[in-house]
Design an enzyme around this catalytic site. Structure first.
Site, PDB file in Angstrom:
ATOM      1  N   ALA A   1       1.490  -4.400  -6.375  1.00 12.65           N
ATOM      2  CA  ALA A   1       2.021  -3.032  -6.436  1.00 12.65           C
ATOM      3  C   ALA A   1       0.964  -2.023  -6.889  1.00 12.65           C
ATOM      4  O   ALA A   1       0.016  -2.375  -7.582  1.00 12.65           O
ATOM      5  CB  ALA A   1       3.220  -3.011  -7.383  1.00 12.65           C
TER       6      ALA A   1
ATOM      7  N   PHE B   1      -0.082   1.893  -8.763  1.00  4.64           N
ATOM      8  CA  PHE B   1       0.266   2.495 -10.053  1.00  4.64           C
ATOM      9  C   PHE B   1       1.269   3.626  -9.935  1.00  4.64           C
ATOM     10  O   PHE B   1       1.887   4.014 -10.915  1.00  4.64           O
ATOM     11  CB  PHE B   1      -1.009   3.032 -10.748  1.00  4.64           C
ATOM     12  CG  PHE B   1      -1.449   4.387 -10.235  1.00  4.64           C
ATOM     13  CD1 PHE B   1      -0.868   5.549 -10.736  1.00  4.64           C
ATOM     14  CD2 PHE B   1      -2.402   4.509  -9.238  1.00  4.64           C
ATOM     15  CE1 PHE B   1      -1.241   6.799 -10.257  1.00  4.64           C
ATOM     16  CE2 PHE B   1      -2.776   5.750  -8.744  1.00  4.64           C
ATOM     17  CZ  PHE B   1      -2.186   6.895  -9.255  1.00  4.64           C
TER      18      PHE B   1
ATOM     19  N   LYS C   1       2.611  -9.040  -8.915  1.00  5.93           N
ATOM     20  CA  LYS C   1       1.496  -8.496  -9.695  1.00  5.93           C
ATOM     21  C   LYS C   1       1.632  -6.981  -9.720  1.00  5.93           C
ATOM     22  O   LYS C   1       1.319  -6.289  -8.753  1.00  5.93           O
ATOM     23  CB  LYS C   1       0.141  -8.858  -9.066  1.00  5.93           C
ATOM     24  CG  LYS C   1      -0.996  -8.524 -10.018  1.00  5.93           C
ATOM     25  CD  LYS C   1      -2.321  -8.315  -9.340  1.00  5.93           C
ATOM     26  CE  LYS C   1      -2.561  -6.920  -8.898  1.00  5.93           C
ATOM     27  NZ  LYS C   1      -2.604  -5.884  -9.960  1.00  5.93           N
TER      28      LYS C   1
ATOM     29  N   GLU D   1      -2.295  -3.075 -12.790  1.00  5.03           N
ATOM     30  CA  GLU D   1      -2.824  -3.301 -14.134  1.00  5.03           C
ATOM     31  C   GLU D   1      -2.889  -1.985 -14.910  1.00  5.03           C
ATOM     32  O   GLU D   1      -3.127  -1.973 -16.104  1.00  5.03           O
ATOM     33  CB  GLU D   1      -4.207  -3.972 -14.069  1.00  5.03           C
ATOM     34  CG  GLU D   1      -5.340  -3.125 -13.485  1.00  5.03           C
ATOM     35  CD  GLU D   1      -5.365  -3.065 -11.963  1.00  5.03           C
ATOM     36  OE1 GLU D   1      -4.321  -3.322 -11.323  1.00  5.03           O
ATOM     37  OE2 GLU D   1      -6.433  -2.741 -11.405  1.00  5.03           O
ATOM     38  N   ARG D   2      -2.637  -0.866 -14.199  1.00  2.00           N
ATOM     39  CA  ARG D   2      -2.710   0.427 -14.872  1.00  2.00           C
ATOM     40  C   ARG D   2      -1.370   0.841 -15.490  1.00  2.00           C
ATOM     41  O   ARG D   2      -1.331   1.719 -16.330  1.00  2.00           O
ATOM     42  CB  ARG D   2      -3.189   1.499 -13.890  1.00  2.00           C
ATOM     43  CG  ARG D   2      -4.594   1.160 -13.377  1.00  2.00           C
ATOM     44  CD  ARG D   2      -5.239   2.353 -12.764  1.00  2.00           C
ATOM     45  NE  ARG D   2      -5.128   2.332 -11.321  1.00  2.00           N
ATOM     46  CZ  ARG D   2      -5.660   3.264 -10.546  1.00  2.00           C
ATOM     47  NH1 ARG D   2      -6.292   4.283 -11.076  1.00  2.00           N
ATOM     48  NH2 ARG D   2      -5.536   3.192  -9.239  1.00  2.00           N
TER      49      ARG D   2
ATOM     50  N   SER E   1      -3.880   1.469  -1.787  1.00  4.41           N
ATOM     51  CA  SER E   1      -4.864   2.277  -1.065  1.00  4.41           C
ATOM     52  C   SER E   1      -5.362   1.572   0.203  1.00  4.41           C
ATOM     53  O   SER E   1      -5.177   0.364   0.377  1.00  4.41           O
ATOM     54  CB  SER E   1      -6.038   2.578  -1.990  1.00  4.41           C
ATOM     55  OG  SER E   1      -6.661   1.372  -2.344  1.00  4.41           O
TER      56      SER E   1
ATOM     57  N   CYS F   1       2.791   8.821  -2.389  1.00  2.00           N
ATOM     58  CA  CYS F   1       2.287   8.571  -1.037  1.00  2.00           C
ATOM     59  C   CYS F   1       2.977   9.480  -0.039  1.00  2.00           C
ATOM     60  O   CYS F   1       2.485   9.680   1.058  1.00  2.00           O
ATOM     61  CB  CYS F   1       2.497   7.118  -0.644  1.00  2.00           C
ATOM     62  SG  CYS F   1       4.231   6.721  -0.465  1.00  2.00           S
TER      63      CYS F   1
ATOM     64  N   GLU G   1      -7.470  11.501   1.384  1.00  2.00           N
ATOM     65  CA  GLU G   1      -6.253  11.593   0.575  1.00  2.00           C
ATOM     66  C   GLU G   1      -6.689  12.009  -0.832  1.00  2.00           C
ATOM     67  O   GLU G   1      -7.482  11.310  -1.465  1.00  2.00           O
ATOM     68  CB  GLU G   1      -5.562  10.224   0.526  1.00  2.00           C
ATOM     69  CG  GLU G   1      -4.288  10.228  -0.296  1.00  2.00           C
ATOM     70  CD  GLU G   1      -3.621   8.846  -0.395  1.00  2.00           C
ATOM     71  OE1 GLU G   1      -4.341   7.823  -0.465  1.00  2.00           O
ATOM     72  OE2 GLU G   1      -2.382   8.800  -0.414  1.00  2.00           O
TER      73      GLU G   1
HETATM   74  P1  NAD Z   1      -4.943   0.505  -5.298  1.00  2.00           P
HETATM   75  O1  NAD Z   1      -5.197   0.044  -3.922  1.00  2.00           O
HETATM   76  O2  NAD Z   1      -6.094   0.891  -6.142  1.00  2.00           O
HETATM   77  O3  NAD Z   1      -4.156  -0.620  -6.113  1.00  2.00           O
HETATM   78  C1  NAD Z   1      -3.053  -1.289  -5.561  1.00  2.00           C
HETATM   79  C2  NAD Z   1      -3.099  -2.745  -6.023  1.00  2.00           C
HETATM   80  O4  NAD Z   1      -4.281  -3.348  -5.519  1.00  2.00           O
HETATM   81  C3  NAD Z   1      -3.093  -2.879  -7.532  1.00  2.00           C
HETATM   82  O5  NAD Z   1      -2.173  -3.876  -7.906  1.00  2.00           O
HETATM   83  C4  NAD Z   1      -4.529  -3.257  -7.855  1.00  2.00           C
HETATM   84  O6  NAD Z   1      -4.628  -4.142  -8.931  1.00  2.00           O
HETATM   85  C5  NAD Z   1      -5.021  -3.939  -6.598  1.00  2.00           C
HETATM   86  N1  NAD Z   1      -6.453  -3.704  -6.400  1.00  2.00           N
HETATM   87  C6  NAD Z   1      -7.164  -2.596  -6.757  1.00  2.00           C
HETATM   88  N2  NAD Z   1      -8.451  -2.742  -6.417  1.00  2.00           N
HETATM   89  C7  NAD Z   1      -8.579  -3.944  -5.820  1.00  2.00           C
HETATM   90  C8  NAD Z   1      -9.670  -4.652  -5.232  1.00  2.00           C
HETATM   91  N3  NAD Z   1     -10.892  -4.148  -5.193  1.00  2.00           N
HETATM   92  N4  NAD Z   1      -9.426  -5.864  -4.700  1.00  2.00           N
HETATM   93  C9  NAD Z   1      -8.190  -6.391  -4.721  1.00  2.00           C
HETATM   94  N5  NAD Z   1      -7.120  -5.762  -5.276  1.00  2.00           N
HETATM   95  C10 NAD Z   1      -7.305  -4.555  -5.812  1.00  2.00           C
HETATM   96  O7  NAD Z   1      -3.874   1.704  -5.176  1.00  2.00           O
HETATM   97  P2  NAD Z   1      -3.359   2.653  -6.330  1.00  2.00           P
HETATM   98  O8  NAD Z   1      -4.440   3.602  -6.681  1.00  2.00           O
HETATM   99  O9  NAD Z   1      -2.729   1.844  -7.399  1.00  2.00           O
HETATM  100  O10 NAD Z   1      -2.195   3.430  -5.560  1.00  2.00           O
HETATM  101  C11 NAD Z   1      -2.380   4.636  -4.883  1.00  2.00           C
HETATM  102  C12 NAD Z   1      -2.474   4.408  -3.388  1.00  2.00           C
HETATM  103  O11 NAD Z   1      -1.293   3.768  -2.934  1.00  2.00           O
HETATM  104  C13 NAD Z   1      -2.530   5.715  -2.601  1.00  2.00           C
HETATM  105  O12 NAD Z   1      -3.470   5.572  -1.572  1.00  2.00           O
HETATM  106  C14 NAD Z   1      -1.132   5.873  -2.048  1.00  2.00           C
HETATM  107  O13 NAD Z   1      -1.026   6.638  -0.870  1.00  2.00           O
HETATM  108  C15 NAD Z   1      -0.771   4.454  -1.807  1.00  2.00           C
HETATM  109  N6  NAD Z   1       0.668   4.295  -1.733  1.00  2.00           N
HETATM  110  C16 NAD Z   1       1.209   4.085  -0.507  1.00  2.00           C
HETATM  111  C17 NAD Z   1       2.579   3.978  -0.375  1.00  2.00           C
HETATM  112  C18 NAD Z   1       3.195   3.765   0.965  1.00  2.00           C
HETATM  113  O14 NAD Z   1       4.330   3.319   1.033  1.00  2.00           O
HETATM  114  N7  NAD Z   1       2.482   4.040   2.047  1.00  2.00           N
HETATM  115  C19 NAD Z   1       3.403   4.044  -1.514  1.00  2.00           C
HETATM  116  C20 NAD Z   1       2.795   4.236  -2.754  1.00  2.00           C
HETATM  117  C21 NAD Z   1       1.417   4.346  -2.846  1.00  2.00           C
END
Ligand code: NAD
Length: 520
Positions: free
Chosen positions: A169, A171, A195, A198-199, A248, A303, A404
């Protein structure tokens, strides 16, 4: 049912003094029905984004802890899949009732860890709760098909669970998105390893406590923590059959590829750039109120935030009114009375958003409202605050348009026709959400038909579908082809088995038994 508040459940065992001198705690893992203090040496500090106070520290779970989560999930699946559908439904009914009762404590945890306002945090829980409520209809949702296909012969389908499923998931919705994942997975008869980000894992931890309390058996839901090493484990572990990811672009593509290469079913929702088109015939007050909320609410960290405004023709004259509305928004800590928007998640996120605002200015856009360095109350001086920001005269080539931003920044483009607006939206790489504001049914219909975006609002700024539908972002906003929640969610968490059965009354010989059966 016990009705002890999740706040009073002792899940915070190891106390220590953080840098602020305040008592804090370690976030625990939930594995095989036990709340565990991780043995890790690798901790991630979690700070309140409004104050920088240390709230908790989150473990990067060890390999042994992750392996135990998978082992217990696999074992629990053997009995959970055989648990009657009405028992699973009963557990979900109890879970939705407890989440409703605990909405305030969960929302307070979200404010503390994530920063959004208390009202918005309750919306975060509520939109997830609606998915749990819909999952309570699981007996109907799991009905298969049956047809008498020939004399004495029936064919019928059964939707079977996949096995161990996993969720990763983001943050920005710490309650809603975990609730898109584990309740439906469990309702379908799967076990689940979640999972959270972590934030801000606090809301997911509280939800897991409620699941434990209402009788989800040990191992059926496990909560693991960490960053990339945990994600890599979930992508590689053979017993895990599916991954649900929201987050992301880069991470989503990585997880989709790595999980798929390992033979897993992966659903991944990624980033977005949502455009609102404002026709001059629209209801002006309604449209401006809606874009103000949808662009700046949750500090733009949704999002489905309406982060791009396309003003068609004379509607560009509304900009001064929009600025006045945005200026009035109260930027402060999420628990403060009248708070409209809180901080962004981290100092790094703040710096990135500020840098993107500056890039717009440098590339020739006009900064109609500059939210950098907003005035906030004394106790929030260290918070990651950015006020509402409006950039006009933005062109599709600019970075502030292409990327974004994920902050309270509205970028505005001006065009003369609806066709020009449609061309811009359809050229954008994302397809999560969009909206049109108009009084013309014909214009709305044209927009609905010609726009290549998965979720369309007509005079509705954030058209997130209720859970009798599914979340249907498209193009660059999704990897995989099965959507979250609703009937699509049930398809994701189940696989069909199709049985063809022959029950003859009499023992007769079949003259054509050597040929391909045609079932005539
Ligand atoms: P993120 O991708 O940084 O983190 C999401 C998950 O991926 C976290 O659990 C994190 O621990 C893990 N993660 C982070 N870096 C990683 C890496 N290098 N390798 C493997 N796993 C890793 O996203 P975020 O910043 O927490 O959330 C914001 C993003 O989510 C925005 O881009 C937003 O648009 C998107 N979002 C999309 C929707 C949708 O339904 N389309 C909904 C909510 C959020």
């Amino acid at each position: 049912l016990q009705t002890q508040s999740v706040n009073t459940v002792p899940h915070t065992v190891t106390k220590y003094h953080g840098p602020s001198g305040r008592l804090s705690h370690e976030t625990q893992l939930y594995i095989n029905g036990e709340w565990i203090n991780s043995q890790t040496q690798d901790w991630i500090d979690l700070h309140n984004p409004a104050t920088q106070e240390l709230v908790t520290r989150v473990p990067q779970a060890t390999s042994a802890e992750l392996a135990e989560a998978a082992r217990s999930s696999e074992l629990a699946f053997k009995t959970w899949k055989k648990t009657s559908i009405l028992s699973r439904q009963r557990i979900l009914l109890d879970l939705q009732a407890r989440i409703r009762q605990e909405m305030d404590p969960i929302a307070r945890s979200i404010v503390e860890e994530q920063g959004k306002t208390f009202t918005d945090a309750k919306g975060d829980v509520l939109r997830g709760l609606q998915v749990v409520e819909a999952a309570c209809g699981i007996p109907d949702l799991l009905l298969g098909n049956t047809l008498p296909v020939s004399k004495d012969m029936d064919t019928y389908t059964i939707r079977e669970p996949l096995g161990v499923t996993a969720g990763i998931a983001p943050f920005n919705f710490p309650a809603m998105i975990p609730l898109w994942m584990f309740p439906l997975a469990l309702a379908c008869g799967n076990t689940h390893i979640l999972k959270p980000s972590e934030r801000d894992p606090g809301a997911a931890v509280m939800l897991a406590k409620l699941a434990e309390e209402v009788g989800v058996p040990k191992g059926v839901l496990n909560i693991v923590h960490g960053g990339k090493p945990t994600v890599d484990f979930l992508c590689d572990e053979p017993s895990i059959k599916s991954i649900s990811f929201v987050g992301s672009d880069t991470v989503g593509k990585y997880i989709h590829d790595r999980g798929s290469q390992n033979g897993k079913r992966v659903q991944a929702n990624l980033g977005a750039k949502n455009h609102g088109v404002f026709l001059p015939d629209a209801n002006k007050q309604h449209s401006l109120d809606q874009v103000t909320g949808a662009a700046f609410g949750a500090a733009g960290q949704r999002c489905m935030a309406l982060s791009t405004m396309i003003l068609v023709g004379e509607s560009k004259e509304w900009l001064p009114d929009l600025v006045e509305r945005a200026k009035k928004l109260k930027v402060t800590g999420g628990m403060e009375k009248g708070a409209d928007l809180g901080p962004v998640i981290s100092p790094e996120a703040k710096a990135r958003v500020e840098e993107l605002i500056q890039s717009g200015v440098d590339e020739g856009a006009t900064l109609l409202l500059d939210g950098r360095n907003p005035k906030v109350d004394g106790k929030y001086q260290k918070g990651n605050f950015i006020g509402p920001t409006i950039l006009t005269g933005v062109k599709p080539s600019m970075r502030c348009y292409r990327e974004e931003i994920f902050g309270p920044v509205l970028v505005c483009l001006e065009v003369e026709t609806l066709d020009e607006a449609l061309a811009i939206i359809n050229k954008n790489r994302y397809g999560n959400g969009t909206a049109i504001f108009t009084r013309s049914g014909a214009a709305a219909r044209k927009f609905q038909e010609e726009v290549d975006v998965g979720q369309v609002g007509i005079n509705v700024p954030i058209p997130v579908p209720l859970p009798m539908f599914s979340f249907t972002g498209s193009r660059g906003s999704i990897q995989g082809d099965i959507n979250f929640y609703g009937r699509s969610g049930v398809s994701f968490f189940t696989q069909y088995k199709t049985i063809t059965a022959l029950w003859r009354h009499e023992d007769v010989s079949d003259a054509e038994f050597m040929h391909m059966p045609t079932m005539k």
